[in-house]
Write an enzyme that holds these catalytic residues in place. Structure first.
Site, PDB file in Angstrom:
ATOM      1  N   HIS A 220       0.790  -1.238   0.000  1.00 40.58           N
ATOM      2  CA  HIS A 220       0.000   0.000   0.000  1.00 40.58           C
ATOM      3  C   HIS A 220       0.820   1.285   0.000  1.00 40.58           C
ATOM      4  CE1 HIS A 220       0.877   0.113   4.306  1.00 40.58           C
ATOM      5  NE2 HIS A 220       0.601   1.408   4.229  1.00 40.58           N
TER       6      HIS A 220
HETATM    7  C1  UD1 Z   1      -2.188   5.772   5.353  1.00 38.65           C
HETATM    8  C2  UD1 Z   1      -0.885   6.315   5.963  1.00 38.65           C
HETATM    9  C3  UD1 Z   1       0.160   5.222   6.003  1.00 38.65           C
HETATM   10  C4  UD1 Z   1      -0.382   3.984   6.715  1.00 38.65           C
HETATM   11  C5  UD1 Z   1      -1.648   3.544   6.021  1.00 38.65           C
HETATM   12  C6  UD1 Z   1      -2.253   2.322   6.669  1.00 38.65           C
HETATM   13  C7  UD1 Z   1      -0.449   8.705   5.540  1.00 38.65           C
HETATM   14  C8  UD1 Z   1       0.373   9.663   4.770  1.00 38.65           C
HETATM   15  N1  UD1 Z   1      -0.341   7.416   5.162  1.00 38.65           N
HETATM   16  O1  UD1 Z   1      -1.923   5.459   3.990  1.00 38.65           O
HETATM   17  O2  UD1 Z   1       1.286   5.681   6.726  1.00 38.65           O
HETATM   18  O3  UD1 Z   1       0.589   2.948   6.660  1.00 38.65           O
HETATM   19  O4  UD1 Z   1      -2.600   4.616   6.073  1.00 38.65           O
HETATM   20  O5  UD1 Z   1      -3.282   1.805   5.879  1.00 38.65           O
HETATM   21  O6  UD1 Z   1      -1.155   9.102   6.432  1.00 38.65           O
HETATM   22  N2  UD1 Z   1      -9.343   4.840   1.204  1.00 38.65           N
HETATM   23  C9  UD1 Z   1     -10.548   4.200   1.072  1.00 38.65           C
HETATM   24  N3  UD1 Z   1     -11.164   3.743   2.203  1.00 38.65           N
HETATM   25  C10 UD1 Z   1     -10.595   3.899   3.429  1.00 38.65           C
HETATM   26  C11 UD1 Z   1      -9.345   4.530   3.542  1.00 38.65           C
HETATM   27  C12 UD1 Z   1      -8.708   4.994   2.413  1.00 38.65           C
HETATM   28  O7  UD1 Z   1     -11.088   4.052  -0.016  1.00 38.65           O
HETATM   29  O8  UD1 Z   1     -11.220   3.477   4.415  1.00 38.65           O
HETATM   30  C13 UD1 Z   1      -8.699   5.395   0.007  1.00 38.65           C
HETATM   31  C14 UD1 Z   1      -8.625   6.910   0.103  1.00 38.65           C
HETATM   32  O9  UD1 Z   1      -9.794   7.507  -0.319  1.00 38.65           O
HETATM   33  C15 UD1 Z   1      -7.432   7.217  -0.749  1.00 38.65           C
HETATM   34  C16 UD1 Z   1      -6.544   5.996  -0.585  1.00 38.65           C
HETATM   35  O10 UD1 Z   1      -7.362   4.957  -0.068  1.00 38.65           O
HETATM   36  O11 UD1 Z   1      -7.807   7.327  -2.082  1.00 38.65           O
HETATM   37  C17 UD1 Z   1      -5.382   6.270   0.345  1.00 38.65           C
HETATM   38  O12 UD1 Z   1      -5.818   6.583   1.662  1.00 38.65           O
HETATM   39  P1  UD1 Z   1      -4.954   7.517   2.637  1.00 38.65           P
HETATM   40  O13 UD1 Z   1      -5.578   7.534   3.964  1.00 38.65           O
HETATM   41  O14 UD1 Z   1      -4.657   8.789   1.972  1.00 38.65           O
HETATM   42  O15 UD1 Z   1      -3.541   6.832   2.765  1.00 38.65           O
HETATM   43  P2  UD1 Z   1      -3.135   5.315   2.932  1.00 38.65           P
HETATM   44  O16 UD1 Z   1      -2.560   4.872   1.661  1.00 38.65           O
HETATM   45  O17 UD1 Z   1      -4.224   4.484   3.544  1.00 38.65           O
END
Ligand code: UD1
Length: 385
Positions: A220
């Site tokens: 991820h």
């Molecule tokens: C975040 C953290 C990372 C951690 C990870 C654990 C930051 C910079 N990164 O990364 O350190 O290891 O979480 O998972 O804070 N999304 C969904 N549903 C959800 C959550 C996220 O669809 O419940 C989608 C978001 O809309 C986005 C993407 O996933 O498009 C990334 O989510 P984001 O929270 O920005 O960062 P992670 O990659 O999860």
């Protein structure tokens, strides 16, 4: 004392579960002043299987506030969280703010608190990858330098802070070697996890699997998912490994989105790679205890693999958990398909040392709570209580 906990992303729910349980134990023991914990969920992770399921399975107290900030660029997400957490701090007037790890939620919570002269306690302080391309590295460096009470999971983390001029008692910061609350969580919740057979039975794609017959993978990290070349190299490697050993991949929503954008269809990876949705913590523990190998770019899963005595191939060029490499339990393979496959095969003939205890004994959370309860919080910013 009033403690405001700011969490929002999946790994933070696991760590907060261990500490909230220790807060309840502290209050039940009534060895001193009680702690009133107020939980703020920023909303960074919001899908049911990325958030609610953790609160339910791990019996984390329901958040008192839900800020619903997610799916934005780093600046917009951190900025909106900062504004919203600030409002909560002004209303609640906590004695301290507790943040975990290295996400945008961590940084927003720390910045909001310190600017209001509310002491910041950081669990998982001092970790460094020395890779400033990682948003997590920026978040953790800034949080440690803004924080007042720094709980380091390892001796390496304490030394990392010293190298940046942060030492216990100097410049007002307190630094503690606390051990790792993720070990507390793994030890406690392993007893509540289902049998792996129940997880296999609940997922049609896993129905033919049995103990030690598969590798467990997660991907991820933005560095891997947002670069189509790295992403396709990693999936090439997973497919290659899957020809010999089925690979179970609970897919993070970020990666699902990026795979689609890169034209890689998740269902086409079957049967080598069994792509399933994100799983809850208890199912993850069941898969960890049953797999024979872990392949991951996650920080937390590298350690959890070690807790369960499983070798780990890390799909990055560096790690914050360097002690695992020293023990031979973890190999950094980056995203090069040959290196990943070689590292996975080499583990068949290696005997890593899983007996060492670099993360403590699994009682970190009680120590953290005792320290928090005993500190003179107003003194950090020169106030008298
Ligand atoms: C975040 C953290 C990372 C951690 C990870 C654990 C930051 C910079 N990164 O990364 O350190 O290891 O979480 O998972 O804070 N999304 C969904 N549903 C959800 C959550 C996220 O669809 O419940 C989608 C978001 O809309 C986005 C993407 O996933 O498009 C990334 O989510 P984001 O929270 O920005 O960062 P992670 O990659 O999860």
């Amino acid at each position: 004392m009033k403690l405001l906990t700011v969490i929002g992303a999946r790994p933070q729910f696991v760590k907060a579960a261990a500490v909230s349980r220790a807060v309840a134990r502290w209050n039940a023991g009534a060895r001193g002043e009680g702690i009133r914990e107020i939980i703020v969920h920023t909303g960074q992770h919001y899908d049911r299987n990325m958030s609610d399921v953790f609160f339910e399975e791990m019996e984390i107290p329901r958040p008192d506030r839900f800020l619903a900030v997610h799916s934005l660029s780093h600046g917009a997400m951190t900025g909106r969280m900062l504004e919203a957490v600030e409002e909560v701090i002004v209303e609640e007037k906590p004695d301290a703010v507790l943040v975990y790890g290295d996400t945008n939620t961590t940084l927003a919570g720390a910045l909001a608190a310190v600017k209001l002269h509310v002491p910041v306690a950081h669990v998982e302080a001092g970790l460094r990858s020395w890779n400033r391309r990682m948003p997590e590295e920026i978040n953790r460096v800034l949080t440690d330098h803004a924080g007042q009470v720094l709980f380091c999971p390892t001796e390496t983390a304490v030394r990392n802070l010293e190298a940046e001029g942060i030492r216990d008692g100097e410049g007002g910061a307190r630094v503690y070697l606390s051990g790792d609350v993720m070990l507390d969580a793994a030890l406690f919740y392993a007893g509540k996890a289902p049998e792996a057979a129940a997880v296999f039975a609940g997922e049609p794609l896993l129905s033919d699997l049995s103990d030690k017959s598969f590798a467990l993978a997660t991907v991820h990290r933005a560095d891997n998912t947002d670069d189509p070349e790295r992403l396709s190299a990693i999936f090439g490697a997973l497919s290659e490994i899957g020809r010999e050993t089925p690979v179970v991949l609970p897919l993070h929503p970020r990666t699902r989105g990026r795979l689609a954008a890169a034209g890689i269809k998740a269902e086409r990876l079957f049967p080598e790679v069994r792509v399933i949705g994100p799983v809850g913590y208890l199912s993850m523990l069941a898969l960890l205890s049953a797999c024979k190998l872990v392949l991951t770019d996650s920080g937390g899963l590298q350690k959890e693999a070690f807790f369960f005595g499983k070798p780990c191939v890390t799909l990055r060029e560096e790690t914050e958990w360097t002690e695992l490499c020293g023990l031979g339990a973890n190999v950094l393979a980056g995203c090069d398909a040959d290196a990943v496959c070689c590292a996975a095969r080499d583990f068949a003939s290696k005997r890593p040392d899983f007996s060492a205890k670099p993360y403590g004994e699994g009682r970190a959370a009680d120590g953290i709570v005792e320290i928090l309860a005993g500190l003179d919080m107003p003194a950090f910013f020169g106030r008298t209580p």
